[in-house]
Design a protein around this motif. Structure first.
Motif, PDB file in Angstrom:
ATOM      1  N   ASP A  40     -10.001   8.271  38.831  1.00  0.00           N
ATOM      2  CA  ASP A  40     -11.250   8.832  39.338  1.00  0.00           C
ATOM      3  C   ASP A  40     -11.116  10.268  39.841  1.00  0.00           C
TER       4      ASP A  40
ATOM      5  N   ALA B 244     -11.399  14.127  39.767  1.00  0.00           N
ATOM      6  CA  ALA B 244     -12.279  15.045  39.062  1.00  0.00           C
ATOM      7  C   ALA B 244     -11.475  16.246  38.579  1.00  0.00           C
ATOM      8  N   ASP B 245     -11.368  16.382  37.279  1.00  0.00           N
ATOM      9  CA  ASP B 245     -10.756  17.554  36.673  1.00  0.00           C
ATOM     10  C   ASP B 245     -11.598  17.925  35.450  1.00  0.00           C
ATOM     11  N   ARG B 246     -11.290  19.045  34.868  1.00  0.00           N
ATOM     12  CA  ARG B 246     -12.091  19.568  33.746  1.00  0.00           C
ATOM     13  C   ARG B 246     -12.209  18.570  32.599  1.00  0.00           C
TER      14      ARG B 246
ATOM     15  N   SER C 136     -11.672  15.178  32.518  1.00  0.00           N
ATOM     16  CA  SER C 136     -12.400  13.945  32.835  1.00  0.00           C
ATOM     17  C   SER C 136     -13.889  14.231  33.016  1.00  0.00           C
ATOM     18  N   TYR C 137     -14.208  15.389  33.580  1.00  0.00           N
ATOM     19  CA  TYR C 137     -15.616  15.770  33.727  1.00  0.00           C
ATOM     20  C   TYR C 137     -16.273  15.920  32.351  1.00  0.00           C
ATOM     21  N   ARG C 138     -15.613  16.615  31.435  1.00  0.00           N
ATOM     22  CA  ARG C 138     -16.166  16.790  30.081  1.00  0.00           C
ATOM     23  C   ARG C 138     -16.381  15.439  29.403  1.00  0.00           C
TER      24      ARG C 138
ATOM     25  N   ALA D 196     -16.897  12.548  30.864  1.00  0.00           N
ATOM     26  CA  ALA D 196     -17.986  11.833  31.543  1.00  0.00           C
ATOM     27  C   ALA D 196     -19.351  12.379  31.142  1.00  0.00           C
ATOM     28  N   VAL D 197     -19.550  13.700  31.219  1.00  0.00           N
ATOM     29  CA  VAL D 197     -20.872  14.247  30.888  1.00  0.00           C
ATOM     30  C   VAL D 197     -21.145  14.173  29.389  1.00  0.00           C
TER      31      VAL D 197
END
Length: 165
Positions: free
Chosen positions: A5, A7-9, A11-13, A15-16
């Motif tokens: 869980d 938050a890094d670049r 994992s964010y990419r 997810a979105v």
């Protein structure tokens, strides 16, 4: 299933990327030159007044052009226009003549609008907000057209998609 869980670049990419979006081309005109760029960041903001927004990367040549022009158009692409989306997403293409192979017209505000679009908007910039490496451009919607019926081009998990019947 990934359970990390943090938050890094990356994992964010990921997810979105699971949020399916429509695809559009945003255009502007400055110094008698048409600028265009593929976006999937279009959002309706308000019905009173009519406001829409999109996000543009600060290093893109479109960024300075749209901010100085103060007007922009949006052409929401049909699912048959993946080639159009790919072309206007490509960095470094020549500015001169970039619209020549794509049927379009110039709207009331002078911005290019694609003839095959499912819907078009013409906007006057009302506000620009800092959004990290992007600017969030909010515009007052001046004209709206729905020239064609059809299914929208979608983008999901890094791929173009189409609606299933």
């Amino acid at each position: 299933m990934q359970t990390d869980d943090r938050a890094d670049r990356d994992s964010y990419r990921r997810a979105v990327g699971r949020f399916a979006t429509g695809v559009a081309v945003v255009t502007t005109r400055r110094d008698d030159a048409d600028y265009a760029m593929t976006i999937n960041s279009l959002a309706s903001v308000s019905l009173d007044p009519l406001l829409a927004l999109f996000c543009v990367e600060k290093i893109a040549r479109f960024h300075d052009a749209v901010l100085s022009a103060g007007v922009w158009g949006v052409s929401i692409l049909p699912d048959s226009a993946e080639d159009v989306s790919r072309f206007f997403a490509h960095r470094g293409r020549p500015l001169a003549g970039q619209l020549d192979a794509h049927p379009h017209h110039h709207g009331r505000l002078g911005v290019a609008l694609f003839d095959e679009a499912l819907a078009t908007l013409e906007c006057r910039t009302a506000a620009v907000h800092d959004g990290g490496d992007h600017s969030i451009v909010v515009g007052e919607v001046v004209t709206v057209t729905t020239p064609a019926d059809g299914s929208p081009l979608l983008y999901h998990e890094g791929r173009y998609r189409r609606l299933a019947e």
